[in-house]
Design a protein around this motif. Structure first.
Motif, short mmCIF file in Angstrom:
data_model
loop_
_atom_site.label_atom_id
_atom_site.label_comp_id
_atom_site.label_asym_id
_atom_site.label_seq_id
_atom_site.Cartn_x
_atom_site.Cartn_y
_atom_site.Cartn_z
N THR A 131 13.68 38.84 67.37
CA THR A 131 14.02 39.96 68.25
C THR A 131 15.51 40.26 68.20
O THR A 131 15.93 41.35 67.82
N PHE A 132 16.33 39.29 68.60
CA PHE A 132 17.78 39.52 68.68
C PHE A 132 18.41 39.63 67.29
O PHE A 132 19.49 40.20 67.15
N GLY A 133 17.75 39.09 66.27
CA GLY A 133 18.25 39.22 64.90
C GLY A 133 17.92 40.56 64.26
O GLY A 133 18.30 40.81 63.12
N ARG A 138 13.94 46.20 61.83
CA ARG A 138 13.90 46.47 60.39
C ARG A 138 12.48 46.57 59.85
O ARG A 138 12.24 47.22 58.84
N PHE A 139 11.54 45.88 60.52
CA PHE A 139 10.15 45.83 60.03
C PHE A 139 9.22 46.17 61.18
O PHE A 139 8.62 45.30 61.80
N SER A 140 9.09 47.46 61.44
CA SER A 140 8.38 47.94 62.63
C SER A 140 6.89 47.66 62.61
O SER A 140 6.23 47.73 63.65
N TYR A 165 20.06 40.91 77.43
CA TYR A 165 20.25 42.25 76.86
C TYR A 165 21.01 43.15 77.83
O TYR A 165 21.91 43.90 77.43
N ASN A 166 20.66 43.08 79.11
CA ASN A 166 21.29 43.94 80.12
C ASN A 166 22.65 43.43 80.59
O ASN A 166 23.54 44.23 80.88
N GLN A 167 22.83 42.12 80.66
CA GLN A 167 24.07 41.55 81.18
C GLN A 167 25.18 41.45 80.13
O GLN A 167 26.35 41.42 80.48
N GLN A 171 27.78 42.16 73.56
CA GLN A 171 27.71 40.95 72.75
C GLN A 171 26.39 40.82 71.98
O GLN A 171 26.25 39.94 71.14
N VAL A 172 25.43 41.67 72.29
CA VAL A 172 24.16 41.65 71.55
C VAL A 172 24.41 42.34 70.21
O VAL A 172 24.70 43.52 70.15
N SER A 173 24.30 41.55 69.15
CA SER A 173 24.57 42.07 67.82
C SER A 173 23.58 41.46 66.84
O SER A 173 23.44 40.23 66.80
N PRO A 174 22.85 42.29 66.13
CA PRO A 174 22.96 43.74 66.05
C PRO A 174 22.45 44.40 67.33
O PRO A 174 21.67 43.83 68.07
N LYS A 175 22.88 45.65 67.52
CA LYS A 175 22.41 46.42 68.67
C LYS A 175 20.92 46.68 68.47
O LYS A 175 20.49 47.11 67.41
N LEU A 176 20.15 46.42 69.51
CA LEU A 176 18.70 46.60 69.43
C LEU A 176 18.32 48.03 69.80
O LEU A 176 18.97 48.66 70.63
N ASN A 177 17.23 48.51 69.21
CA ASN A 177 16.74 49.85 69.52
C ASN A 177 16.01 49.91 70.86
O ASN A 177 15.83 50.99 71.42
N HIS A 178 15.58 48.74 71.37
CA HIS A 178 14.79 48.68 72.60
C HIS A 178 15.15 47.41 73.36
O HIS A 178 15.67 46.46 72.77
N PRO A 179 14.80 47.32 74.65
CA PRO A 179 14.95 46.06 75.36
C PRO A 179 14.05 44.99 74.73
O PRO A 179 12.99 45.32 74.17
#
Length: 192
Positions: A131-133, A138-140, A165-167, A171-179
């Motif tokens: 998820t965070f990676g 990349r692979f929907s 994700y919210n707090q 620092q979340v990298s890569p930036k995610l498209n969704h929570p």
């Protein structure tokens, strides 16, 4: 790892997959094979996944502790170098599974209990890496099944992931498209 160990691993998993295909084919449709692709070799992984599918695999399984590449570097499922694995699995249309029971130590006092409780605490590390990676971004079409680790861990993990994700959005990298919890609902399953 030495070349012979890599070649041996290919031979062992190839023989396992072929034997599993034979056993399941004789079951009259009662058993469905879950096979192991070459998760350690990005040059042969696509052919390996295609071979599993040709043998009748309905799901692929990769280890929770994947070990190292031939050059000795550790395998991390969230590393983009692993993208050929995820691309091959996604293209196959099969889900990928993580399963408990790997490398259970028995020598140290309490080792079995410590290992079992750690594994049944859930697959937070594997799910967080995917998820965070950014693997799910990349692979929907990727589907992941977490097998025999109980279910209680899922709710607390999703809470903690969304809180992170919210707090810590910068620092979340890569930036995610969704929570993070969205990825669970779209991509993941668990069995008790």
């Amino acid at each position: 790892l030495m070349f012979g160990e890599i070649a041996n691993r290919e031979h062992v998993f190839g023989a396992y997959n072929e034997h599993l295909a034979e056993v399941c084919a004789q079951s009259g449709g009662r058993l469905f094979p879950v096979m192991i692709p070459h998760y350690w070799d990005m040059e042969t992984v696509t052919a390996s996944v295609e071979r599993c599918k040709a043998l009748g695999a309905k799901c692929l399984m990769i280890p929770i502790k994947p070990g190292k590449f031939e050059d000795g570097k550790p395998i991390h499922y969230n590393d983009p170098v692993m993208d050929p694995l995820w691309a091959a699995i996604e293209a196959s249309g099969m889900p990928v599974a993580f399963h408990i029971g790997e490398s259970i130590p028995t020598a140290a006092p309490g080792a079995v209990g410590v290992s079992f409780l750690g594994q049944t605490a859930g697959f937070r590390t594997q799910w967080a890496a995917l998820t965070f990676g950014g693997v799910f971004d990349r692979f929907s079409g990727l589907k992941v099944v977490f097998v025999e680790c109980g279910l209680a861990w899922v709710a607390s993990m999703l809470h903690d992931a969304d809180m992170t994700y919210n707090q810590f959005p910068t620092q979340v990298s890569p930036k995610l498209n969704h929570p993070p919890s969205w990825y669970w609902r779209e991509h993941c399953y668990a069995t008790f």
